[in-house]
Design an enzyme around this catalytic site. Structure first.
Site, PDB file in Angstrom:
ATOM      1  CG  HIS A  23      -1.908  -1.072   1.327  1.00  0.00           C
ATOM      2  ND1 HIS A  23      -1.975  -1.942   2.385  1.00  0.00           N
ATOM      3  CD2 HIS A  23      -2.887  -1.442   0.481  1.00  0.00           C
ATOM      4  CE1 HIS A  23      -2.967  -2.794   2.188  1.00  0.00           C
ATOM      5  NE2 HIS A  23      -3.537  -2.528   1.043  1.00  0.00           N
ATOM      6  CE  LYS A  81     -12.912  -7.789   2.600  1.00  0.00           C
ATOM      7  NZ  LYS A  81     -11.729  -7.191   1.989  1.00  0.00           N
ATOM      8  NE  ARG A 113      -2.716  -7.750  -4.657  1.00  0.00           N
ATOM      9  CZ  ARG A 113      -3.427  -8.100  -3.586  1.00  0.00           C
ATOM     10  NH1 ARG A 113      -2.869  -8.135  -2.416  1.00  0.00           N
ATOM     11  NH2 ARG A 113      -4.700  -8.431  -3.717  1.00  0.00           N
ATOM     12  CB  SER A 164      -4.211  -6.772   4.255  1.00  0.00           C
ATOM     13  OG  SER A 164      -3.804  -5.503   3.850  1.00  0.00           O
TER      14      SER A 164
HETATM   15  O1  PNS Z   1      -8.900  -3.366   0.210  1.00  0.00           O
HETATM   16  P1  PNS Z   1     -10.171  -3.900  -0.403  1.00  0.00           P
HETATM   17  O2  PNS Z   1     -10.913  -4.757   0.613  1.00  0.00           O
HETATM   18  O3  PNS Z   1      -9.919  -4.599  -1.709  1.00  0.00           O
HETATM   19  O4  PNS Z   1     -11.107  -2.610  -0.742  1.00  0.00           O
HETATM   20  C1  PNS Z   1     -12.381  -2.767  -1.334  1.00  0.00           C
HETATM   21  C2  PNS Z   1     -13.151  -1.424  -1.289  1.00  0.00           C
HETATM   22  C3  PNS Z   1     -13.258  -0.902   0.135  1.00  0.00           C
HETATM   23  C4  PNS Z   1     -12.449  -0.399  -2.139  1.00  0.00           C
HETATM   24  C5  PNS Z   1     -14.593  -1.691  -1.861  1.00  0.00           C
HETATM   25  O5  PNS Z   1     -15.177  -2.751  -1.183  1.00  0.00           O
HETATM   26  C6  PNS Z   1     -15.498  -0.463  -1.775  1.00  0.00           C
HETATM   27  O6  PNS Z   1     -15.376   0.451  -2.566  1.00  0.00           O
HETATM   28  N1  PNS Z   1     -16.412  -0.448  -0.775  1.00  0.00           N
HETATM   29  C7  PNS Z   1     -17.324   0.667  -0.549  1.00  0.00           C
HETATM   30  C8  PNS Z   1     -18.748   0.317  -0.969  1.00  0.00           C
HETATM   31  C9  PNS Z   1     -18.944   0.511  -2.466  1.00  0.00           C
HETATM   32  O7  PNS Z   1     -18.771   1.586  -3.021  1.00  0.00           O
HETATM   33  N2  PNS Z   1     -19.295  -0.593  -3.136  1.00  0.00           N
HETATM   34  C10 PNS Z   1     -19.543  -0.606  -4.561  1.00  0.00           C
HETATM   35  C11 PNS Z   1     -18.234  -0.804  -5.292  1.00  0.00           C
HETATM   36  S1  PNS Z   1     -18.521  -0.786  -7.012  1.00  0.00           S
END
Ligand code: PNS
Length: 147
Positions: free
Chosen positions: A18, A42, A78, A116
């Site tokens: 990150h 989560k 990645r 993570s």
């Molecule tokens: O580190 P991660 O878990 O891959 O992050 C995922 C994250 C937080 C970026 C994604 O789950 C997110 O954007 N969540 C917020 C809710 C949202 O906007 N959902 C629709 C996504 S198209």
């Protein structure tokens, strides 16, 4: 005009991968908001304020990005396995916020395997994560797992 970007994620915990993307982003944006998602699905290892000292958001990332005036959403890619989910998310976010572009960055080669969830697993069983996270995060993991 100031170019603002949002770098969203769970950051549970924040890793050197990150950090690498944060540095890379700062090469082409004026302001970067690391946006820690409050993810109802989560169960995070660390409470929100412990994970990273930045802004948190609830609800839709697209709405948060609009609110803060972001032009760009940064995500890391990645491996091929990341692609489908990231592609779907980028298209949905574009649907919700057409003016905001998702930009994918590739991490440094030696950090490509890092996630993570792997860091959590290694730390839980007392493995050495000193090469993978900042010393402050390593200490926090030690306190969390008592190792
Ligand atoms: O580190 P991660 O878990 O891959 O992050 C995922 C994250 C937080 C970026 C994604 O789950 C997110 O954007 N969540 C917020 C809710 C949202 O906007 N959902 C629709 C996504 S198209």
């Amino acid at each position: 005009m100031k170019r603002i970007a949002v770098y969203p994620g769970s950051f549970d915990p924040i890793t050197k991968g990150h950090e690498d993307l944060i540095h890379r982003s700062l090469e082409f944006v004026d302001q970067l908001i690391v946006a820690v998602a409050v993810n109802v699905a989560k169960q995070p290892l660390f409470s929100l304020d412990k994970r990273v000292e930045v802004r948190s958001f609830e609800g839709l990332l697209a709405e948060f990005a609009k609110q803060v005036g972001a032009a760009v959403i940064i995500r890391g890619l990645r491996a091929v396995s990341d692609f489908e989910y990231e592609f779907q998310m980028a298209l949905m976010n574009r649907n919700l916020a057409p003016k905001i572009e998702t930009v994918f960055l590739v991490p440094a080669f030696d950090l490509t395997y890092l996630s993570s969830s792997l860091v959590r697993e290694v730390a839980r069983f007392g493995g050495d994560v000193s090469q993978l996270v900042d010393p402050t995060v390593q200490q926090a993991l030690k306190r969390k797992f008592g190792k």
